[in-house]
Design a protein around this motif. Structure first.
Motif, PDB file in Angstrom:
ATOM      1  N   LEU A   1      -3.870 131.150  97.683  1.00 33.40           N
ATOM      2  CA  LEU A   1      -4.235 131.277  96.270  1.00 33.40           C
ATOM      3  C   LEU A   1      -3.843 130.016  95.505  1.00 33.40           C
ATOM      4  N   LEU A   2      -2.681 129.484  95.811  1.00 27.87           N
ATOM      5  CA  LEU A   2      -2.221 128.272  95.142  1.00 27.87           C
ATOM      6  C   LEU A   2      -3.160 127.105  95.409  1.00 27.87           C
ATOM      7  N   LYS A   3      -3.693 127.059  96.623  1.00 30.36           N
ATOM      8  CA  LYS A   3      -4.640 125.993  96.975  1.00 30.36           C
ATOM      9  C   LYS A   3      -5.920 126.103  96.140  1.00 30.36           C
ATOM     10  N   ILE A   4      -6.392 127.326  95.948  1.00 36.83           N
ATOM     11  CA  ILE A   4      -7.603 127.538  95.150  1.00 36.83           C
ATOM     12  C   ILE A   4      -7.358 127.169  93.688  1.00 36.83           C
ATOM     13  N   VAL A   5      -6.185 127.519  93.182  1.00 35.97           N
ATOM     14  CA  VAL A   5      -5.854 127.197  91.791  1.00 35.97           C
ATOM     15  C   VAL A   5      -5.827 125.690  91.596  1.00 35.97           C
ATOM     16  N   ARG A   6      -5.250 124.972  92.569  1.00 36.90           N
ATOM     17  CA  ARG A   6      -5.207 123.511  92.457  1.00 36.90           C
ATOM     18  C   ARG A   6      -6.595 122.901  92.443  1.00 36.90           C
ATOM     19  N   LYS A   7      -7.485 123.459  93.247  1.00 38.42           N
ATOM     20  CA  LYS A   7      -8.803 122.849  93.402  1.00 38.42           C
ATOM     21  C   LYS A   7      -9.780 123.266  92.312  1.00 38.42           C
ATOM     22  N   TYR A   8      -9.741 124.545  91.918  1.00 37.85           N
ATOM     23  CA  TYR A   8     -10.753 125.051  90.989  1.00 37.85           C
ATOM     24  C   TYR A   8     -10.184 125.495  89.643  1.00 37.85           C
ATOM     25  N   GLY A   9      -8.853 125.502  89.496  1.00 32.83           N
ATOM     26  CA  GLY A   9      -8.232 126.053  88.292  1.00 32.83           C
ATOM     27  C   GLY A   9      -8.651 125.359  87.009  1.00 32.83           C
ATOM     28  N   GLU A  10      -8.731 126.145  85.944  1.00 31.63           N
ATOM     29  CA  GLU A  10      -9.082 125.642  84.615  1.00 31.63           C
ATOM     30  C   GLU A  10      -8.007 126.094  83.628  1.00 31.63           C
ATOM     31  N   LYS A  11      -8.231 125.815  82.368  1.00 28.85           N
ATOM     32  CA  LYS A  11      -7.384 126.354  81.311  1.00 28.85           C
ATOM     33  C   LYS A  11      -8.195 126.472  80.033  1.00 28.85           C
ATOM     34  N   ILE A  12      -7.792 127.422  79.212  1.00 26.10           N
ATOM     35  CA  ILE A  12      -8.421 127.607  77.905  1.00 26.10           C
ATOM     36  C   ILE A  12      -7.455 127.107  76.843  1.00 26.10           C
ATOM     37  N   LEU A  13      -7.897 126.177  76.032  1.00 25.09           N
ATOM     38  CA  LEU A  13      -7.092 125.652  74.931  1.00 25.09           C
ATOM     39  C   LEU A  13      -7.844 125.869  73.623  1.00 25.09           C
TER      40      LEU A  13
ATOM     41  N   LEU B   1      -2.730 133.895  88.196  1.00 23.32           N
ATOM     42  CA  LEU B   1      -4.065 133.362  87.942  1.00 23.32           C
ATOM     43  C   LEU B   1      -4.814 134.356  87.073  1.00 23.32           C
ATOM     44  N   LYS B   2      -5.290 133.878  85.928  1.00 17.60           N
ATOM     45  CA  LYS B   2      -6.036 134.731  85.019  1.00 17.60           C
ATOM     46  C   LYS B   2      -7.537 134.545  85.235  1.00 17.60           C
ATOM     47  N   LEU B   3      -8.240 135.651  85.394  1.00 22.11           N
ATOM     48  CA  LEU B   3      -9.694 135.632  85.559  1.00 22.11           C
ATOM     49  C   LEU B   3     -10.346 136.179  84.294  1.00 22.11           C
ATOM     50  N   GLY B   4     -11.503 135.657  83.952  1.00 23.05           N
ATOM     51  CA  GLY B   4     -12.230 136.149  82.788  1.00 23.05           C
ATOM     52  C   GLY B   4     -13.683 135.752  82.856  1.00 23.05           C
ATOM     53  N   PHE B   5     -14.478 136.372  82.014  1.00 24.96           N
ATOM     54  CA  PHE B   5     -15.889 136.004  81.891  1.00 24.96           C
ATOM     55  C   PHE B   5     -16.104 135.490  80.476  1.00 24.96           C
ATOM     56  N   LYS B   6     -16.165 134.145  80.354  1.00 23.01           N
ATOM     57  CA  LYS B   6     -16.292 133.507  79.045  1.00 23.01           C
ATOM     58  C   LYS B   6     -15.222 134.059  78.095  1.00 23.01           C
ATOM     59  N   PHE B   7     -13.977 133.996  78.556  1.00 17.73           N
ATOM     60  CA  PHE B   7     -12.875 134.644  77.861  1.00 17.73           C
ATOM     61  C   PHE B   7     -12.417 133.879  76.621  1.00 17.73           C
ATOM     62  N   LYS B   8     -12.909 132.689  76.409  1.00 15.14           N
ATOM     63  CA  LYS B   8     -12.457 131.923  75.244  1.00 15.14           C
ATOM     64  C   LYS B   8     -12.753 132.655  73.947  1.00 15.14           C
ATOM     65  N   GLN B   9     -13.944 133.237  73.841  1.00 12.71           N
ATOM     66  CA  GLN B   9     -14.281 133.980  72.624  1.00 12.71           C
ATOM     67  C   GLN B   9     -13.343 135.172  72.459  1.00 12.71           C
ATOM     68  N   ASP B  10     -13.042 135.866  73.558  1.00 12.33           N
ATOM     69  CA  ASP B  10     -12.114 136.989  73.506  1.00 12.33           C
ATOM     70  C   ASP B  10     -10.743 136.521  73.018  1.00 12.33           C
ATOM     71  N   LEU B  11     -10.303 135.348  73.503  1.00  7.77           N
ATOM     72  CA  LEU B  11      -8.993 134.824  73.119  1.00  7.77           C
ATOM     73  C   LEU B  11      -8.954 134.472  71.635  1.00  7.77           C
ATOM     74  N   VAL B  12     -10.037 133.923  71.115  1.00  8.76           N
ATOM     75  CA  VAL B  12     -10.109 133.602  69.677  1.00  8.76           C
ATOM     76  C   VAL B  12      -9.946 134.869  68.848  1.00  8.76           C
TER      77      VAL B  12
ATOM     78  N   LEU C   1      -9.457 130.903  85.640  1.00 11.98           N
ATOM     79  CA  LEU C   1     -10.680 130.645  86.405  1.00 11.98           C
ATOM     80  C   LEU C   1     -11.770 131.553  85.873  1.00 11.98           C
ATOM     81  N   ASP C   2     -12.849 130.937  85.415  1.00  9.80           N
ATOM     82  CA  ASP C   2     -13.948 131.706  84.848  1.00  9.80           C
ATOM     83  C   ASP C   2     -14.876 132.192  85.959  1.00  9.80           C
ATOM     84  N   ILE C   3     -15.366 133.411  85.800  1.00 14.91           N
ATOM     85  CA  ILE C   3     -16.252 133.994  86.813  1.00 14.91           C
ATOM     86  C   ILE C   3     -17.542 133.193  86.942  1.00 14.91           C
ATOM     87  N   THR C   4     -17.994 132.574  85.846  1.00 11.43           N
ATOM     88  CA  THR C   4     -19.201 131.747  85.944  1.00 11.43           C
ATOM     89  C   THR C   4     -18.953 130.534  86.844  1.00 11.43           C
ATOM     90  N   THR C   5     -17.745 129.963  86.777  1.00 12.84           N
ATOM     91  CA  THR C   5     -17.398 128.850  87.669  1.00 12.84           C
ATOM     92  C   THR C   5     -17.403 129.305  89.116  1.00 12.84           C
TER      93      THR C   5
END
Length: 469
Positions: free
Chosen positions: A292-304, A101-112, A134-138
């Motif tokens: 942890l897997l349960k949390i990922v299923r319920k709250y998990g996101e992805k950056i595309l 599980l990858k955590l970040g704070f508005k990591f999309k800009q960092d990824l770009v 999973l974003d820390i803001t979420t």
């Protein structure tokens, strides 16, 4: 800064793929189910050429090795020292590994920015996805929702603010805009960068503990029994209610068994099946824990990242509209109207005592403090957000001149004649000199105390004028 009641952070600077720190990083990534991601770069200022993305100078990876004991280590990947092609595949696999599980704070800009940096070094197409994420803001808004019982407005919260509210620590951001391209990095920069990534893990741990305590992760969860692990593949596929962690463990074990069997056949060529297994994941990572897997299923996101995300946008220059002739004429009329013309209420000819009295509206409220410092009677509005009529009534009843920068108030000159003056300067000291220069000929004091105050005022203002403050 270290988090309170915590051991000092374990920080490893990785500046070579041949270093022990790099080996330690690769090993930690295979043992970690959660990592915090962050990046630092030197901002681009005043660019007059083709717009480009900043070059990432440092990538931080905070690895949580054992969630039960909160054991973690933070790695600072020096992007200026490590050859980027040598770590590209490692990072790509980490970003899309289903076991981390990858955590970040508005990591999309960092990824770009990170993807652009790798592309410049021939690692095309860079990075296009981070999952599960999973974003820390979420996390923060989920915690707020559970505490308040309702969903609050999603106002922008900084990482420092979230750390203060969730962890009770003050996260300094003074080094955020420092020169991250300069080498060697200072110890303060290393600690700042590591703390930014490490605090993501701590915030998530608070969130996970909250979820577990409230039973949100344990409800409707199928318990993993020892008998279930020994089921065959056919039985697993037939039982739809079994947690898919069993399947993932079986696949993990089967991969090891298959590789061991093939490697024992000395001199034989590697089979196509093994190639497929190794290509899907050249590193064997441990599956996530059940909670942890349960949390990922319920709250998990992805950056595309879309194709449009990869193209830097040119900054739009604000073009000032040229004011029309009517607007210019009207503004000049307002300025002329704001010029002082008649005697003030304290004038001796009107029965006053010769000592100035002003009322400063909210636009020049700071000027009132400056006037008081030099012995001038200066008041502020009675209410916090007074209407125009309230200001006029107060100025009239207290026999004061209303000081303002609001040109609209000049329209009410007919109501209180010679009791409104529009201040033209923006800076407080310049406003003080302006008011003194405009009204000094009307400052005539009768008593000795007022004469002393007047002399003192003149001296201070002359000094300010000489110093050009």
């Amino acid at each position: 800064m270290d988090l309170p009641h915590e051991k000092p952070l374990k920080i490893h600077l990785v500046n070579s793929t041949e270093s022990p720190e790099f080996t330690h990083l690769t090993q930690s990534l295979t043992r970690s189910s959660i990592i915090g991601l962050d990046a630092e770069w030197k901002p681009i200022r005043g660019q007059n050429h083709q717009p480009t993305f900043p070059t990432v100078s440092l990538l931080q990876l905070a690895c949580q090795l054992d969630h039960d004991s909160d054991e973690s280590e933070t790695f600072l990947l020096d992007m200026h020292s490590v050859p980027l092609p040598s770590i590209w595949e490692l990072l790509r696999e980490t970003f899309v590994s289903p076991d981390i599980l990858k955590l970040g704070f508005k990591f999309k800009q960092d990824l770009v920015y990170l993807s652009s940096t790798f592309c410049l070094q021939g690692c095309d197409p860079g990075f296009d996805k981070v999952e599960p994420y999973l974003d820390i803001t979420t996390i923060y808004y989920q915690m707020q929702h559970k505490q308040q019982g309702r969903k609050g407005p999603k106002e922008t919260k900084s990482l420092a603010t979230i750390c203060k509210e969730v962890l009770g620590i003050s996260l300094s951001k003074e080094l955020q805009c420092s020169d991250w391209s300069h080498r060697p990095l200072t110890e303060e920069q290393k600690l700042y960068a590591a703390t930014d990534a490490h605090c993501l893990l701590k915030i998530f741990n608070v969130f996970q503990d909250t979820v577990v305590k409230k039973g949100n992760s344990s409800n409707n969860m199928v318990e993993l029994r020892s008998s279930g692990v020994n089921l065959g593949l056919k039985e697993i596929l037939e039982k739809h209610d079994i947690d898919d962690k069993i399947i993932r463990i079986k696949s993990f074990e089967a991969s090891h068994m298959f590789q061991a069997t093939v490697s024992s056949e000395n001199g034989q060529r590697i089979s196509k099946v093994e190639v497929l297994v190794s290509r899907s994941s050249s590193r064997n990572t441990m599956p996530m824990g059940e909670s942890l897997l349960k949390i990922v299923r319920k709250y998990g996101e992805k950056i595309l990242l879309r194709e449009s995300d990869r193209k830097p946008k040119a900054a739009r220059k604000k073009v000032k509209k040229r004011p029309s002739l009517v607007a210019v004429t009207r503004e000049k009329q307002m300025d002329n109207t704001g010029d002082w013309q008649g005697p003030p209420p304290w004038d001796l000819s009107l029965g006053g005592d010769g000592c100035p009295k002003f009322l400063c509206d909210v636009m020049v409220e700071g000027l009132a403090k400056h006037l008081r410092c030099v012995g001038v009677d200066a008041a502020i509005p009675s209410s916090r957000k007074p209407e125009s009529r309230e200001l006029l009534d107060q100025a009239y009843s207290e026999q004061r001149v209303l000081l303002t920068r609001d040109a609209k108030l000049l329209r009410h000159q007919y109501l209180i004649k010679n009791q409104i003056y529009r201040v033209k300067n923006l800076l407080k000291n310049e406003q003080l000199l302006e008011v003194h220069g405009t009204f000094k000929h009307t400052w005539v004091c009768n008593s000795s105390e007022k004469q002393i105050s007047f002399a003192f005022t003149t001296t201070i203002l002359s000094w300010l004028n000489l110093k050009n403050i």
